[in-house]
Design an enzyme around this catalytic site. Structure first.
Site, PDB file in Angstrom:
ATOM      1  N   ARG A   1       0.816  -1.211   0.000  1.00 42.04           N
ATOM      2  CA  ARG A   1       0.000   0.000   0.000  1.00 42.04           C
ATOM      3  C   ARG A   1       0.850   1.262   0.000  1.00 42.04           C
ATOM      4  O   ARG A   1       0.356   2.347  -0.289  1.00 42.04           O
ATOM      5  CB  ARG A   1      -0.917   0.009   1.233  1.00 42.04           C
ATOM      6  CG  ARG A   1      -1.966  -1.075   1.190  1.00 42.04           C
ATOM      7  CD  ARG A   1      -2.665  -1.204   2.514  1.00 42.04           C
ATOM      8  NE  ARG A   1      -3.524  -0.078   2.825  1.00 42.04           N
ATOM      9  CZ  ARG A   1      -4.792   0.036   2.444  1.00 42.04           C
ATOM     10  NH1 ARG A   1      -5.335  -0.904   1.715  1.00 42.04           N
ATOM     11  NH2 ARG A   1      -5.511   1.083   2.780  1.00 42.04           N
TER      12      ARG A   1
ATOM     13  N   ASN B   1      -6.159   4.741   9.669  1.00 45.65           N
ATOM     14  CA  ASN B   1      -5.906   4.999   8.254  1.00 45.65           C
ATOM     15  C   ASN B   1      -6.913   6.042   7.810  1.00 45.65           C
ATOM     16  O   ASN B   1      -8.117   5.849   7.974  1.00 45.65           O
ATOM     17  CB  ASN B   1      -6.089   3.709   7.437  1.00 45.65           C
ATOM     18  CG  ASN B   1      -6.127   3.983   5.945  1.00 45.65           C
ATOM     19  OD1 ASN B   1      -5.551   4.967   5.474  1.00 45.65           O
ATOM     20  ND2 ASN B   1      -6.799   3.133   5.191  1.00 45.65           N
TER      21      ASN B   1
ATOM     22  N   LYS C   1       3.592   5.026 -16.397  1.00 46.57           N
ATOM     23  CA  LYS C   1       4.367   3.893 -15.871  1.00 46.57           C
ATOM     24  C   LYS C   1       5.832   4.303 -15.728  1.00 46.57           C
ATOM     25  O   LYS C   1       6.472   3.968 -14.740  1.00 46.57           O
ATOM     26  CB  LYS C   1       4.280   2.660 -16.790  1.00 46.57           C
ATOM     27  CG  LYS C   1       2.996   1.892 -16.756  1.00 46.57           C
ATOM     28  CD  LYS C   1       2.736   1.121 -15.488  1.00 46.57           C
ATOM     29  CE  LYS C   1       1.988   1.905 -14.477  1.00 46.57           C
ATOM     30  NZ  LYS C   1       0.581   2.081 -14.537  1.00 46.57           N
TER      31      LYS C   1
ATOM     32  N   GLU D   1       6.246   6.990 -12.765  1.00 42.79           N
ATOM     33  CA  GLU D   1       5.972   6.604 -11.374  1.00 42.79           C
ATOM     34  C   GLU D   1       7.002   5.651 -10.797  1.00 42.79           C
ATOM     35  O   GLU D   1       7.234   5.663  -9.595  1.00 42.79           O
ATOM     36  CB  GLU D   1       4.538   6.090 -11.179  1.00 42.79           C
ATOM     37  CG  GLU D   1       4.222   4.729 -11.710  1.00 42.79           C
ATOM     38  CD  GLU D   1       2.764   4.320 -11.452  1.00 42.79           C
ATOM     39  OE1 GLU D   1       2.206   4.644 -10.404  1.00 42.79           O
ATOM     40  OE2 GLU D   1       2.198   3.651 -12.331  1.00 42.79           O
TER      41      GLU D   1
HETATM   42  C1  AGP Z   1      -1.252   3.475 -11.296  1.00 43.92           C
HETATM   43  O1  AGP Z   1      -0.065   2.866 -11.639  1.00 43.92           O
HETATM   44  C2  AGP Z   1      -1.193   4.313 -10.121  1.00 43.92           C
HETATM   45  N1  AGP Z   1      -0.628   3.651  -9.027  1.00 43.92           N
HETATM   46  C3  AGP Z   1      -2.402   5.176  -9.839  1.00 43.92           C
HETATM   47  O2  AGP Z   1      -2.430   6.138 -10.848  1.00 43.92           O
HETATM   48  C4  AGP Z   1      -3.803   4.516  -9.761  1.00 43.92           C
HETATM   49  O3  AGP Z   1      -4.193   4.053 -11.008  1.00 43.92           O
HETATM   50  C5  AGP Z   1      -4.803   5.557  -9.226  1.00 43.92           C
HETATM   51  O4  AGP Z   1      -4.421   5.950  -7.946  1.00 43.92           O
HETATM   52  C6  AGP Z   1      -6.216   5.060  -9.221  1.00 43.92           C
HETATM   53  O5  AGP Z   1      -6.383   3.979  -8.356  1.00 43.92           O
HETATM   54  P1  AGP Z   1      -7.676   3.088  -8.402  1.00 43.92           P
HETATM   55  O6  AGP Z   1      -7.704   2.394  -9.720  1.00 43.92           O
HETATM   56  O7  AGP Z   1      -7.497   2.131  -7.260  1.00 43.92           O
HETATM   57  O8  AGP Z   1      -8.853   3.987  -8.214  1.00 43.92           O
END
Ligand code: AGP
Length: 592
Positions: free
Chosen positions: A29, A101, A469, A472
């Site tokens: 996470r 959280n 990709k 990040e």
């Molecule tokens: C994708 O690689 C990212 N980690 C991030 O952009 C992600 O797609 C975004 O936070 C949305 O998350 P979700 O699909 O769980 O809503």
């Protein structure tokens, strides 16, 4: 985002090794600090900034005593990542322990009030107000459950909390608002956690408390109480995700495992065809569709727009969830608002979903069964990617695309498109089987400071996702552009030092994209094209080419052309010495 776990064992043995194992499963996470608290007559707390392994080798979590306890991985939002700010947090007397959280929007007012009353604080977190409020109400005569209830009535924002108290030991009390929380049970005992992978090894029967409900876990079992303290019946669901599915199974990283699993994710999601057909029938006529999502899920939504507009002629908007409130004013009963999310817990998307429910039909396309959005939307389609642990979304993305393609194909009655989808798993396997070659290509990119990704039409969202990709996980600045937009500004940045990835499948946009490719070639950019096998024109104009075999057409390209781009990002990350599974500052589930 923070991960929370609580466990109370049926027998009087030490819970620490189990708690430690569970909290380690939430590393994906994203976090910067870790901590645990157990109880053996006194509350024992160990916590520090750093990764789980390092902190454990310094503090030895696993030798903590007591048969129940709580654990936490913190992703700093309010207050820096420091030892003091790590959870669990205790009240000033050290008798109430809390993991949390979420983020509290009004914590500073509560803190000021408590300070005026003489309370002292050690951390700069929002969380620390919670144990102090609970203790205050317990001192005023409330039991732990009612003190938690009264404390949470004061909180604004998002929270999932697990609490225990010295003055009322042998129980864990948990509750949630706008943050995920599951309760589960197995042979050894009773668990509470922010997500199922934490507990899969011990407990696969999962209960999902509703917002505002309070879960009470003792060594004898679980009770769920509503906002008035009345016992409510609960139903558990059996999670068929196996613990192994959330393991690396011999791969170096989750990300590469999950990239390779994409063919299975597509295949399994295709199994949802009948469900999707039913959902479409139940939704009935709509005049307009609005996709709402964040990040990678937003990119999947853009593919949905191109597809549905071209096949079914229904006007589509695609909105970033955190910007949705303006468009929300135009939603009405003829609008279908579609929420795409792998986690089903993304805060911004959930807030937009709450809004959409007031005016429109809502559909959530999510990967996690029982996630908040799957409970809150009127209609649900579940993608079948299995648990995704790497922070960078890969297999959940192609699974989202698969669900969207099925949805669009069924909506438009386009059997040809649907039939083509069944070949996609083989196309993906063909790409991943060439990963040694892609690794070799990638070794030439770790120098880059900036990169551009260009695509047109169906390939435009591929460019956006390819760039996301790269940025990040490699921390290289990357931009995805509609290829035709380049000359309206960004072309000024192109020179012989800049890699440009051109996504150029066969199809109606091919010639125009080739013109754009030539534009960047004329500026000496380092071009890597992804195109059809045997396309000599692309080979002649590019420094490097990754060929897709067979030559799938542009409409199918999003499901296949993204794969080499994911692999390039993965290998560049390794060349740079970073961990692709845990990019800095990012989290898998964004619940704030
Ligand atoms: C994708 O690689 C990212 N980690 C991030 O952009 C992600 O797609 C975004 O936070 C949305 O998350 P979700 O699909 O769980 O809503």
């Amino acid at each position: 985002m923070c991960g929370i776990v609580g466990c109370i064992l049926k027998e009087n043995k030490d819970v620490a090794p189990i708690l430690f194992n569970c909290i380690s499963k939430l590393e994906y996470r994203g976090y910067d600090s870790v901590g645990m608290a157990t109880f053996n007559g006194e509350i024992n707390v160990k916590k520090a900034e750093g990764d789980i392994e390092t902190v454990d080798s310094a503090l030895n979590f696993r030798n903590m005593k007591g048969y129940f306890g709580i654990a936490h991985t913190r992703w700093a939002s309010t207050g820096k990542p420091t030892d003091e700010n790590a959870h669990p947090h205790l009240d000033e007397t050290g008798t109430v322990a809390v993991v949390h959280n979420g983020t509290l929007e009004n914590y500073s007012y509560i803190k000021e009030e408590l300070i005026k009353e003489g309370h002292e604080f050690k951390s700069t977190t929002d969380t620390e107000v919670i144990p102090n409020l609970i203790k205050k109400y317990m001192d005023n005569g409330l039991d732990l459950e009612n003190a938690v209830r009264k404390a949470t009535e004061k909180l604004k924002g998002s929270y999932a909390i697990v609490v225990f108290a010295k003055d009322e030991p042998d129980k864990l009390v948990a509750t949630r608002m706008n943050s995920p929380l599951i309760v589960s049970y197995g042979k050894e005992g009773y668990f509470v956690a922010s997500d199922t992978p934490a507990v899969l090894e011990y407990a696969r029967n999962v209960v999902r408390p509703k917002e505002g409900e309070i879960a009470i876990l003792t060594k004898k079992g679980i009770e769920i109480h509503d906002a008035n303290g009345k016992k409510v019946p609960w139903r558990s669901e059996y999670i068929d995700w196996t613990p192994e599915m959330a393991q690396k199974e011999g791969y170096d990283h989750f990300m590469i495992k999950e990239i390779i699993e994409q063919s299975t994710a597509v295949r399994n999601t295709l199994g949802q065809k009948a469900n999707i057909k039913k959902v479409i029938e139940e939704i009935g006529d709509v005049k307009r569709i609005c996709f709402v999502a964040c990040g990678t899920s937003y990119h999947a939504s853009i593919s949905g727009k191109y597809l549905i507009e071209s096949l079914a002629g229904i006007p589509i908007d695609v909105i970033i969830a955190s910007e949705a409130k303006y468009t929300a004013k135009t939603w009405d009963e003829d609008t279908l608002v579609v929420f795409i999310s792998q986690s089903g817990e993304t805060y911004d998307s959930r807030m937009a979903l709450k809004q959409a429910r007031k005016t429109s039909k809502t559909l959530a396309i999510v990967n996690v069964a029982g996630s908040a959005m799957s409970e809150e939307a009127e209609f649900v389609i579940q993608t079948q990617a299995g648990p995704e642990i790497g922070v960078a979304a890969t297999k959940t993305y192609v699974a989202q695309l698969t669900a969207i393609y099925l949805f669009a194909g069924l909506l438009a009655g386009d059997d040809d498109l649907i039939n083509q989808l069944y070949k996609v798993p083989t196309y993906i396997d063909e790409v991943t089987s060439q990963r040694e070659y892609i690794k070799e290509l990638s070794s030439r990119y770790d120098f880059a400071d900036d990169a551009f990704y260009l695509g047109r039409g169906f390939s435009y969202p591929i460019a956006l996702e390819g760039a996301l990709k790269l940025k990040e996980i490699t921390y290289i600045h990357a931009e995805g552009y509609a290829a035709g937009e380049l000359k309206h500004g960004p072309l000024a940045l192109i020179d012989e030092k800049v890699p440009v990835f051109v996504i150029i499948p066969p199809g109606e946009d091919y010639d125009k994209t080739m013109t754009n490719l030539e534009e960047v070639k004329a500026r000496d950019a380092i071009i890597l094209s992804v195109g059809a096998e045997g396309d000599e024109k692309i080979a002649k104009n590019s420094r490097m080419v990754f060929e897709i075999n067979p030559a799938v057409k542009d409409i199918i390209a999003p499901l296949v052309y993204i794969v080499p781009l994911q692999l390039i990002s993965y290998y560049v990350t390794l060349d740079k010495g970073y961990n692709p599974d845990k990019p800095r500052n990012l989290a898998k589930v964004i619940t704030v």
